[in-house]
Scaffold this active site. Structure first.
Site, mmCIF file in Angstrom:
data_model
loop_
_atom_site.group_PDB
_atom_site.id
_atom_site.type_symbol
_atom_site.label_atom_id
_atom_site.label_comp_id
_atom_site.label_asym_id
_atom_site.label_seq_id
_atom_site.Cartn_x
_atom_site.Cartn_y
_atom_site.Cartn_z
ATOM 1 N N ASP A 177 -2.387 2.700 -0.886
ATOM 2 C CA ASP A 177 -3.315 1.920 -1.711
ATOM 3 C C ASP A 177 -4.748 2.433 -1.588
ATOM 4 O O ASP A 177 -5.682 1.639 -1.361
ATOM 5 C CB ASP A 177 -3.264 0.422 -1.326
ATOM 6 C CG ASP A 177 -1.847 -0.132 -1.315
ATOM 7 O OD1 ASP A 177 -1.024 0.340 -2.103
ATOM 8 O OD2 ASP A 177 -1.567 -1.036 -0.492
ATOM 9 N N GLU A 219 0.053 -4.118 -11.318
ATOM 10 C CA GLU A 219 -0.731 -4.420 -10.108
ATOM 11 C C GLU A 219 -1.769 -3.333 -9.903
ATOM 12 O O GLU A 219 -1.914 -2.432 -10.729
ATOM 13 C CB GLU A 219 0.195 -4.527 -8.893
ATOM 14 C CG GLU A 219 0.985 -3.251 -8.632
ATOM 15 C CD GLU A 219 2.090 -3.423 -7.598
ATOM 16 O OE1 GLU A 219 2.408 -4.553 -7.214
ATOM 17 O OE2 GLU A 219 2.647 -2.393 -7.179
HETATM 18 C C1 6LW Z 1 0.017 -3.537 -2.998
HETATM 19 C C2 6LW Z 1 0.482 -3.184 -4.341
HETATM 20 C C3 6LW Z 1 1.303 -2.037 -3.989
HETATM 21 O O1 6LW Z 1 -0.617 -4.743 -2.883
HETATM 22 O O2 6LW Z 1 1.946 -2.328 -2.824
HETATM 23 O O3 6LW Z 1 1.795 0.163 -4.333
HETATM 24 C C4 6LW Z 1 1.336 -3.481 -2.293
HETATM 25 N N1 6LW Z 1 1.233 -0.943 -4.608
HETATM 26 O O4 6LW Z 1 -0.490 -2.867 -5.249
HETATM 27 C C5 6LW Z 1 1.197 -3.353 -0.832
HETATM 28 O O5 6LW Z 1 0.619 -2.110 -0.520
#
Ligand code: 6LW
Length: 491
Positions: A16, A172
């Site tokens: 991240d 996300e």
């Molecule tokens: C994070 C989400 C994700 O909050 O995994 O790869 C989760 N993306 O955006 C935890 O790292």
């Protein structure tokens, strides 16, 4: 420069990534989950070589991890520079902390006490400021809310914005940017597993309306045989020379099928060009694997280097380098590696193959006999260790509900050199071949290595253990006092 990128630029469990530039300097922060301190922060002047300058959440008043399960805790920061201060917004998914914001003038710290953000819903918060100085906070889902960064108050209700490709799961990791005449909303979608990808939309204002890029996803390695998989969760940065770059997470699965990644989600760098007002991500996965640089920590300093991680907390009474100068002394709290409260100090395994050595003194000579040693930890249910106690060295394995002693060897009293070698499998002759073998042994005075056990690496992979982290290798005390003269990590 893309053919010169030695990716990953941050090998090992560094997921991240969020990046910002101030003048000629770049700063990057990552997720840290159940580990303390939280949110490692790095500096670079060339985007390729990164040095850890600290940890953003480095004291208990900022970071509460009591009760945080493995892969709970700290998720997905956004790092931005605005109004002369660094801002970092992040989610603590455990302990009731939720979203929080900290600021600093020096990114190496100290960072402020957290401003709590009870009105910011969900995970993966982003920060962007418009021309009026209004701060827009965008979260996974994807929705957006105005935020007063000083008080932490939110203004109005969260509003749904663009949520990515219809039908794709897990929109996300949003990041909102003003670039040229548009506002761009970059997101990850498809989930953080093999289907992961990056998509983008643009609009005339921070609230949209957003139009999806016709080339979405602008980055994905899904259903390819690229050695780097799960690519997603990206952030953009413009270099001082005007060029654009993306940092993103990816994994390097090893072994046969379905592939197992053991180093966690790592940070990669990719070049970005612009065509018709849309970003185009260039090649980035070439380049040789980075060999581990020899690193010895002699434990000569009072403080621990920033890469050392504890599980959930680091109490003063658990550790010291002052009691026996030049040695790290660990004092067990009665918790073993099977419990989330173990006294463990580790660093990320950053290379598919590496060698670890430590001189451990379980202390039968000075009346403070203990049990402890060297461990490879994925979480409290998945770990292997080689441990010393008075007159004995044992290798132990925990795989899910199974716990077993794999080997035991009588040794003379006094300090003993414990070793772990991770040996990546490069020839896959059988589809069931695992990613690596982990070898445990004792090193003699003339450097000879007596192997006590060889264990399959797949059981300490994310595909087996689950979750968001990667392997961390370090020293621990399961009972009494155990001292360590040095910790070597090399090839
Ligand atoms: C994070 C989400 C994700 O909050 O995994 O790869 C989760 N993306 O955006 C935890 O790292």
């Amino acid at each position: 420069m893309s053919d010169m990128i030695t990716n990953p630029v941050l090998p090992g469990f560094h997921p991240d990534p969020s990046i910002c530039r101030v003048g000629e300097d770049y700063y990057l922060a990552c997720s840290s989950f159940e580990y303390f301190p939280g949110v490692p922060i790095f500096h670079s002047t060339d985007l390729l070589t990164w040095t850890q300058i600290g940890n953003v959440l480095d004291r208990p008043s900022q970071l509460r991890l009591a009760g945080a399960a493995s892969s709970g805790g700290i998720y997905a920061p956004t790092l931005r520079y605005h109004g002369g201060r660094f801002h970092l917004i992040v989610t603590n998914a455990s302990s009731g902390q939720g979203n929080l914001l900290v600021t600093a003038t020096d990114p190496a710290g100290p960072w402020s006490e957290p401003v709590m953000l009870p009105g910011v819903p969900g995970i993966d918060p982003d920060l962007a400021w418009d021309e009026d100085g209004t701060c827009w906070c965008t979260v996974a889902g994807v929705s957006q809310i105005r935020l007063d960064t000083t008080t932490g108050e939110t203004l109005g209700e969260p509003v749904r914005t663009w949520s990515g490709t219809p039908g794709a799961k897990a929109p996300e990791a949003p990041h909102l940017y003003r670039i040229g005449e548009y506002w761009y909303l970059l997101i990850a979608e498809g989930g953080t597993e093999r289907g992961h990808g990056v998509s983008i939309a643009r609009g005339p204002s921070p609230t949209g309306p957003f139009e999806a890029c016709p080339a979405n996803p602008i980055l994905t390695h899904r259903s390819t045989d690229d050695p780097v998989q799960n690519t997603g969760h990206a952030d953009l940065v413009q270099a001082a020379d005007g060029a654009w770059w993306m940092v993103l997470l990816g994994v390097r699965p090893g072994g046969g099928t379905p592939g197992w990644h053991v180093l966690g989600r790592e940070t990669f760098l990719a070049p970005v060009s612009w065509v018709d007002g849309w970003p185009v991500v260039g090649e980035f996965t070439s380049g040789p694997a980075v060999a581990p640089a020899p690193v010895r920590d002699d434990f000569d300093d009072r403080e621990l280097a920033p890469q050392w991680l504890s599980v959930r907390q680091r109490l003063d009474e658990d550790w010291t380098t002052g009691e026996r100068p030049g040695w790290l002394t660990l004092r067990a709290r009665g918790a073993s590696l099977d419990e989330p409260d173990v006294v463990f100090l580790g660093r990320r395994q950053q290379h598919p193959s590496c060698r670890i050595r430590t001189l451990a003194d379980a202390g039968d000579g000075d009346g403070v006999g203990g049990v402890g040693g060297l461990a490879v930890r994925l979480d409290e249910r998945h770990h292997y260790e080689i441990e010393a106690s008075a007159g004995q060295v044992r290798v132990l394995a925990r795989i899910g509900p199974l716990r077993t002693v794999v080997a035991a060897e009588a040794v003379a009293g006094g300090p003993v050199v414990l070793g772990i070698d991770a040996v990546a499998h490069t020839e896959i002759q059988d589809p069931r071949t695992g990613p690596d073998t982990i070898v445990f042994g004792i090193e003699g005075p003339d450097g000879d290595f007596t192997v006590l056990a060889e264990l399959e690496g797949r059981y300490l992979s994310t595909e087996v253990a689950g979750g968001f982290t990667g392997r961390v290798i370090g020293v621990y005390a399961a009972s009494g006092v155990v001292r360590f003269d040095y910790f070597d990590y090399f090839d």
